[in-house]
Design an enzyme around this catalytic site. Sequence first.
Site, PDB file in Angstrom:
ATOM      1  N   GLY A   1       2.893  -1.051   4.363  1.00 47.52           N
ATOM      2  CA  GLY A   1       2.815   0.364   4.006  1.00 47.52           C
ATOM      3  C   GLY A   1       4.202   0.924   3.760  1.00 47.52           C
TER       4      GLY A   1
ATOM      5  CG  ASN B   1      -1.780   1.179   1.378  1.00 43.78           C
ATOM      6  OD1 ASN B   1      -1.913   1.963   0.443  1.00 43.78           O
ATOM      7  ND2 ASN B   1      -2.403   1.352   2.541  1.00 43.78           N
TER       8      ASN B   1
ATOM      9  CD  GLU C   1      -4.015  -2.731   7.582  1.00 41.82           C
ATOM     10  OE1 GLU C   1      -3.017  -3.198   7.070  1.00 41.82           O
ATOM     11  OE2 GLU C   1      -4.312  -1.530   7.538  1.00 41.82           O
TER      12      GLU C   1
ATOM     13  CE  LYS D   1      -0.173   3.194   4.734  1.00 45.71           C
ATOM     14  NZ  LYS D   1      -0.074   3.273   6.173  1.00 45.71           N
TER      15      LYS D   1
ATOM     16  CB  SER E   1       4.942  -1.493  12.120  1.00 46.57           C
ATOM     17  OG  SER E   1       4.436  -0.199  12.393  1.00 46.57           O
TER      18      SER E   1
ATOM     19  CG  HIS F   1      -6.030   1.616   5.218  1.00 50.56           C
ATOM     20  ND1 HIS F   1      -5.624   2.616   6.071  1.00 50.56           N
ATOM     21  CD2 HIS F   1      -4.975   0.771   5.089  1.00 50.56           C
ATOM     22  CE1 HIS F   1      -4.367   2.381   6.436  1.00 50.56           C
ATOM     23  NE2 HIS F   1      -3.958   1.265   5.854  1.00 50.56           N
TER      24      HIS F   1
HETATM   25  P1  PGA Z   1       2.645   0.559   7.725  1.00 46.75           P
HETATM   26  O1  PGA Z   1       1.198   0.663   7.080  1.00 46.75           O
HETATM   27  O2  PGA Z   1       3.275  -0.687   7.200  1.00 46.75           O
HETATM   28  O3  PGA Z   1       3.343   1.806   7.258  1.00 46.75           O
HETATM   29  O4  PGA Z   1       2.453   0.505   9.200  1.00 46.75           O
HETATM   30  C1  PGA Z   1       0.383  -0.445   7.115  1.00 46.75           C
HETATM   31  C2  PGA Z   1      -0.957  -0.185   6.507  1.00 46.75           C
HETATM   32  O5  PGA Z   1      -1.164   0.608   5.620  1.00 46.75           O
HETATM   33  O6  PGA Z   1      -1.858  -0.839   6.923  1.00 46.75           O
END
Ligand code: PGA
Length: 251
Positions: free
Chosen positions: A231, A10, A173, A12, A210, A100
């Site tokens: 992410g 993802n 999540e 983002k 994470s 999300h």
């Molecule tokens: P992250 O994001 O890996 O940066 O914590 C995870 C997510 O988008 O669910």
Amino acid sequence: MIKQYTIVANFKMNMNHIEVVSYTQKLAIKLAQRNNKNIELVLIPSFTNLRSLQVLSNCEKLYITYGAQNISPYSNGAYTGAISGKMLSALGCSYVIIGHSETRILEANYGYKELESKIDQSYASNLIPIICFGDNKEMRENNKYILHLSEELKILNNILQKYPDNKYILAYEPLWAINTGVVATNKEIEEVSLLVNKLIRDPYLIYGGSVNEYNINDIKNIKGVSGVLVGKSSLDVDKLYKIACNYMDLV
Ligand code: PGA
């Protein structure tokens, strides 16, 4: 067909279409050198980058699929700024993330009704929904998280029962693990995996929050968890590739 393991990247609100194309080409070259038959790598860039990925995958053989970060709960109409399922499938998307926590915050009317409509819209356009659910820090601290997760999962199960033959991915999540550097422990993820198995028929579960190229060593071994949603670490193509390699070594 959903494969044995799924790794969702993802992005983002990061990378423009030129950056995403060059990233994808690098990743595809790396993947071509490995046996990745049982792994699905799903890239989820911003909406503005989807057409470029479509053109790229029409020209080159990629071992990658892609999808979108959100979908409108409506099929079409006067909804400024919204993107419909039909638009996404016309762009070659196979997947769409639904619910999300970062999109829920931005959508004032977000509730279970909207969640259901988004799932309906994704199936109406042949998209596989990646449905996010999770608990927050306060629920954890007050020991209310099982109650909350059970409610979310029961509602999801009711919605999914309308589509007994359709594929879906559930992404656990925990909000306290997203973009915080705090990853849930195997024990915490296993507890949720057991709950999911109790409340959802035939689940396909992945974990997000994470995940990085180091902690994947532990996460990949959790029973009942078939992949990860990544992410921040997915923004570095070498890190995402390392994460994917962990699953290739399993099969
Ligand atoms: P992250 O994001 O890996 O940066 O914590 C995870 C997510 O988008 O669910």
